[in-house]
Each structure stands twice: as structure tokens, then as C-alpha cells.
Write a protein that holds these residues in place. Structure first.
Motif, PDB file in Angstrom:
ATOM      1  N   HIS A   1      24.143 -48.677 107.487  1.00 30.28           N
ATOM      2  CA  HIS A   1      23.732 -47.390 106.940  1.00 30.28           C
ATOM      3  C   HIS A   1      22.500 -46.846 107.670  1.00 30.28           C
ATOM      4  O   HIS A   1      22.452 -45.683 108.058  1.00 30.28           O
ATOM      5  CB  HIS A   1      23.459 -47.566 105.442  1.00 30.28           C
ATOM      6  CG  HIS A   1      22.903 -46.349 104.780  1.00 30.28           C
ATOM      7  ND1 HIS A   1      23.642 -45.188 104.647  1.00 30.28           N
ATOM      8  CD2 HIS A   1      21.683 -46.094 104.247  1.00 30.28           C
ATOM      9  CE1 HIS A   1      22.896 -44.279 104.044  1.00 30.28           C
ATOM     10  NE2 HIS A   1      21.702 -44.804 103.797  1.00 30.28           N
ATOM     11  N   LEU A   2      21.485 -47.727 107.880  1.00 32.07           N
ATOM     12  CA  LEU A   2      20.207 -47.274 108.438  1.00 32.07           C
ATOM     13  C   LEU A   2      20.206 -47.228 109.967  1.00 32.07           C
ATOM     14  O   LEU A   2      19.543 -46.377 110.570  1.00 32.07           O
ATOM     15  CB  LEU A   2      19.073 -48.210 107.979  1.00 32.07           C
ATOM     16  CG  LEU A   2      18.729 -48.175 106.495  1.00 32.07           C
ATOM     17  CD1 LEU A   2      17.803 -49.331 106.127  1.00 32.07           C
ATOM     18  CD2 LEU A   2      18.061 -46.847 106.149  1.00 32.07           C
ATOM     19  N   TYR A   3      20.917 -48.171 110.594  1.00 32.49           N
ATOM     20  CA  TYR A   3      20.889 -48.280 112.066  1.00 32.49           C
ATOM     21  C   TYR A   3      22.331 -48.402 112.569  1.00 32.49           C
ATOM     22  O   TYR A   3      22.750 -49.478 113.026  1.00 32.49           O
ATOM     23  CB  TYR A   3      20.065 -49.509 112.498  1.00 32.49           C
ATOM     24  CG  TYR A   3      18.704 -49.562 111.829  1.00 32.49           C
ATOM     25  CD1 TYR A   3      17.662 -48.723 112.245  1.00 32.49           C
ATOM     26  CD2 TYR A   3      18.463 -50.425 110.755  1.00 32.49           C
ATOM     27  CE1 TYR A   3      16.421 -48.756 111.612  1.00 32.49           C
ATOM     28  CE2 TYR A   3      17.223 -50.454 110.122  1.00 32.49           C
ATOM     29  CZ  TYR A   3      16.214 -49.625 110.554  1.00 32.49           C
ATOM     30  OH  TYR A   3      14.999 -49.650 109.924  1.00 32.49           O
ATOM     31  N   PRO A   4      23.113 -47.321 112.481  1.00 30.72           N
ATOM     32  CA  PRO A   4      24.552 -47.422 112.763  1.00 30.72           C
ATOM     33  C   PRO A   4      24.876 -47.827 114.196  1.00 30.72           C
ATOM     34  O   PRO A   4      25.988 -48.297 114.463  1.00 30.72           O
ATOM     35  CB  PRO A   4      25.082 -46.006 112.455  1.00 30.72           C
ATOM     36  CG  PRO A   4      23.878 -45.142 112.316  1.00 30.72           C
ATOM     37  CD  PRO A   4      22.699 -45.986 112.032  1.00 30.72           C
TER      38      PRO A   4
ATOM     39  N   GLU B   1      14.657 -54.937 122.385  1.00 29.73           N
ATOM     40  CA  GLU B   1      15.610 -53.876 122.741  1.00 29.73           C
ATOM     41  C   GLU B   1      16.851 -54.522 123.371  1.00 29.73           C
ATOM     42  O   GLU B   1      16.731 -55.274 124.342  1.00 29.73           O
ATOM     43  CB  GLU B   1      14.912 -52.950 123.754  1.00 29.73           C
ATOM     44  CG  GLU B   1      15.737 -51.806 124.220  1.00 29.73           C
ATOM     45  CD  GLU B   1      15.575 -50.590 123.331  1.00 29.73           C
ATOM     46  OE1 GLU B   1      14.442 -50.329 122.893  1.00 29.73           O
ATOM     47  OE2 GLU B   1      16.599 -49.919 123.084  1.00 29.73           O
ATOM     48  N   GLY B   2      18.003 -54.296 122.798  1.00 25.42           N
ATOM     49  CA  GLY B   2      19.240 -54.827 123.377  1.00 25.42           C
ATOM     50  C   GLY B   2      19.526 -56.283 123.016  1.00 25.42           C
ATOM     51  O   GLY B   2      20.497 -56.872 123.504  1.00 25.42           O
TER      52      GLY B   2
ATOM     53  N   GLU C   1      14.166 -52.454 115.709  1.00 25.87           N
ATOM     54  CA  GLU C   1      13.542 -52.601 117.036  1.00 25.87           C
ATOM     55  C   GLU C   1      14.546 -52.449 118.168  1.00 25.87           C
ATOM     56  O   GLU C   1      14.200 -52.655 119.329  1.00 25.87           O
ATOM     57  CB  GLU C   1      12.857 -53.975 117.147  1.00 25.87           C
ATOM     58  CG  GLU C   1      11.657 -54.140 116.240  1.00 25.87           C
ATOM     59  CD  GLU C   1      10.490 -53.236 116.614  1.00 25.87           C
ATOM     60  OE1 GLU C   1      10.293 -52.980 117.807  1.00 25.87           O
ATOM     61  OE2 GLU C   1       9.793 -52.766 115.688  1.00 25.87           O
ATOM     62  N   GLY C   2      15.808 -52.158 117.844  1.00 24.99           N
ATOM     63  CA  GLY C   2      16.774 -51.858 118.902  1.00 24.99           C
ATOM     64  C   GLY C   2      17.661 -53.012 119.322  1.00 24.99           C
ATOM     65  O   GLY C   2      18.268 -52.962 120.400  1.00 24.99           O
TER      66      GLY C   2
END
Ligand SMILES: NC(=O)c1ccc[n+]([C@@H]2O[C@H](COP(=O)([O-])OP(=O)(O)OC[C@H]3O[C@@H](n4cnc5c(N)ncnc54)[C@H](OP(=O)(O)O)[C@@H]3O)[C@@H](O)[C@H]2O)c1
Length: 308
Positions: free
Chosen positions: A197-200, A150-151, A173-174
Motif C-alpha cells: 500500500h505504502l511503497y508499491p 537502495e535496490g 529506503e528503496g
């Protein structure tokens, strides 16, 4: 500790296999045969060099001989997407198949893994494709490098089959920022478009960053041969700017990139953990039982390092 099979190969022995081109470097047979023996199964795991033009025939052969399942490695993972009868969610999501499970149809019409069924019954058989690589990459990054995804800010080197799945999985996973670097720039651009497209919310750029990152992940094949150039351009991105370095290559166990990373003070890990976790999940898909991870890890280390 060497794990011996429960019995010598006989007429009832059942088979799994890995197909690749080339395949002779693979540590999967050592790992999977130790796992199968530890589960007390009279199964064996073989390795076959299969030319990509013959993948369809090789899949049909395994089905005809009632193999339990297969692993697929370079260059078959993308080709197999259109050559199995159905795709599990994991294979659909990541667009690549590294595990095949053969399944037989019961008189009731229900499909069951072939490993659970009597192979001498005349069965209708189908092949289902799975992807166990994506989960394995992130599990290995978390366990072997202690990374929190994450991050995360990461540079992914390579945009082939493994690089694409790694970049997409990190985004899923972020990860907050990803820099994609590939010899063929257009392939990195295609992966960046997929992520946008999937994880803007993930900031994705091409090329190296000017700032420090949490991770450099090598998903190119540079490092497999002693004569290979470094996959990273140190003149543009010096290694001390990375907190950790992960190389998907596991043979050699210490690539020049990993050696330089350690010298530069980065925490570093090779791809053995990824190989272990993708294989352990495949074994679970075939057997329906928890994989004996510690035994499989020991067999892998023995095979790759020559000691546990
Ligand atoms: N540990 C594991 O379990 C595991 C699992 C899968 C893969 N891997 C490793 O990950 C690596 C990539 O596998 P893959 O399946 O993604 O293979 P692939 O689809 O063939 O991709 C190869 C990648 O390496 C790059 N590359 C190859 N030769 C190069 C060169 N001379 N200069 C610069 N870049 C070069 C390619 O760039 P172009 O796009 O420009 O050709 C591409 O990005 C391999 O080393 C493989 O062994 C490890």
C-alpha cells in the motif's frame, strides 16, 4: 573507560528510565548513564520491569515524579501509541513508540522538554511519543555491514514489532525486493499488505526466495536462549546464498545464526549498533544536545562483551 556521574544521587537528581517486561537483560542503563555523565548532567537512567497491564500507571507515575523521559521496549512499544498525549511524526509513521519525552507548559503556553525546565515549578506536563528504532536499524545496517539500501534484496525473519518496522523502513529506503518470513504467517501477510500500500514499487513476497540476497535480517526472538532453534530454515534457504546477515539480538553477542553465517562466509553483525543509535537519538530528544556516541558505544561494548 568508565564514565563516572558528576555527583552522587541527591535531591536534585533527575531521572530517565526504560520500561520492559522482562528488562533485566537490558544494556541501556550502562549506555545511557555513560552518556549522561559525559554530558555533565546530574541525571540517572533506571530500568523498571513493568507488566503490560500496568503501563498506563507506570507512565502516570513517571509524569507525576517529573521524569525527563522514557524508553519503552517489549511489549510496550505498540501499547504506548494510545497512551501518550501526542505522537511525533516518527511514531505516527512507524506506528510504535520506543521513546517518550515529558514536556512542561510555560506561562506563555509554549511546551518545552522537561529537562530544560525547573522541576519545582508547578507545571502542566504532557508526554510525547517518538520512534527512534527505524532510523537506528538502517544506520546500523549501513555502518556495520556497509550495505547500500537502495535496490537491496533482503529476507526479513520475524513480523513482530521490530520486524514490521524493519521491513517498512527498508521499503521506505528503496529496497527493491523483500521476502517476509514469520512463524505466524498472517502477521507477515499484514506487513506485506502495508508495504504494498505504502511503497508499491517494492516487490514483496512471503516465504524464502530461490535466488541469492544481499541481506538476511533476524527480527525474531530466536537466538536469545541457547536452546532456541535457528530462526532460518537452512534446508530451504542455505546461508551461502546471503551476502550479509544481521541479527537484532545483541545478547548473546554471537547467536548461533551469526556464528553459522560467518562460517558460511557471510559478513555478519549483531544488534548492538541498532541499540546504540536508537539510544543516542533518544538522549538527543531528552537533552537537546548531540549524543556522545563514542562514549555510549564503549559503555555498551563493556557491558555486553566485557571489554571495549
Ligand atoms: N538491537 C535492538 O536495539 C533491538 C530492538 C528491538 C528488538 N530487538 C530484538 O528483536 C527481536 C524481536 O523483537 P520484537 O520487539 O519484534 O518482539 P515481538 O514483537 O515479540 O516479536 C517476536 C518475533 O519473534 C517470533 N518468534 C518468537 N518466538 C518464536 C518461535 N519460538 N519460533 C519462531 N518465531 C518466534 C515472533 O513470531 P510470531 O509472530 O509467530 O509470534 C515474532 O516475529 C528480539 O530478539 C529483540 O530482542 C533488538
Amino acid at each position: 573507560m568508565h564514565q563516572e556521574p558528576t555527583s552522587a544521587i541527591n535531591a536534585s537528581t533527575r531521572y530517565c528510565a526504560v520500561y520492559g517486561w522482562p528488562i533485566r537483560h537490558s544494556a541501556s542503563p550502562a549506555m545511557q548513564n555513560a552518556g549522561l555523565a559525559s554530558l555533565g548532567l546530574d541525571w540517572r537512567y533506571l530500568a523498571f520491569e513493568v507488566h503490560p497491564d500496568l503501563l498506563g500507571e507506570a507512565l502516570a507515575g513517571a509524569r507525576a515524579m517529573k521524569f525527563i523521559g522514557l524508553n519503552l521496549t517489549v511489549p510496550h512499544k505498540l501499547l504506548a501509541v494510545n497512551r501518550v498525549d501526542l505522537l511525533d511524526d516518527s511514531a505516527r509513521l512507524w506506528g510504535a513508540v520506543n521513546t517518550v519525552r515529558f514536556e512542561g507548559r510555560l506561562p506563555s503556553g509554549a511546551w518545552r522538554p522537561l529537562g530544560e525546565l525547573d522541576p519545582s515549578a508547578a507545571l502542566e506536563i504532557r508526554s510525547q511519543g517518538f520512534n527512534t528504532d527505524a532510523e537506528a536499524i538502517t544506520r546500523s545496517l549501513e555502518e556495520d555491514l556497509g550495505l547500500r539500501l537502495e535496490g537491496l534484496a533482503a529476507v526479513v525473519l520475524g513480523a513482530g514489532g521490530a520486524g514490521r518496522v524493519a521491513a517498512l523502513k527498508l521499503a521506505a529506503e528503496g529496497a527493491s525486493r523483500l521476502w517476509l518470513v514469520n512463524r505466524t504467517a498472517e502477521k507477515a501477510a499484514t506487513v506485506a499488505r502495508e508495504i504494498n500500500h505504502l511503497y508499491p514499487s517494492v516487490k514483496t513476497q512471503l516465504g524464502y526466495p530461490a535466488e541469492a540476497v544481499d541481506l538476511i535480517l533476524n527480527a525474531t526472538s530466536l537466538g536469545l536462549k541457547a536452546s532456541d532453534a535457528l530462526p532460518l530454515d537452512e534446508a530451504v534457504f542455505p546461508l551461502p546464498r546471503a551476502r550479509t546477515v544481521y541479527d537484532m539480538i545483541y545478547r548473546p553477542a554471537e547467536t548461533p545464526l551469526l556464528a553459522k553465517a560467518r562460517q558460511a562466509g557471510c559478513q555478519a553483525a549483531n544488534g548492538l549498533g541498532m541499540l546504540l543509535y536508537q539510544g543516542a537519538r533518544a538522549l538527543e530528544i531528552w537533552t537537546g544536545r548531540p549524543a556522545p556516541i563514542d562514549i555510549m558505544r564503549k559503555a555498551l561494548k563493556e557491558n555486553v562483551y566485557g571489554h571495549v
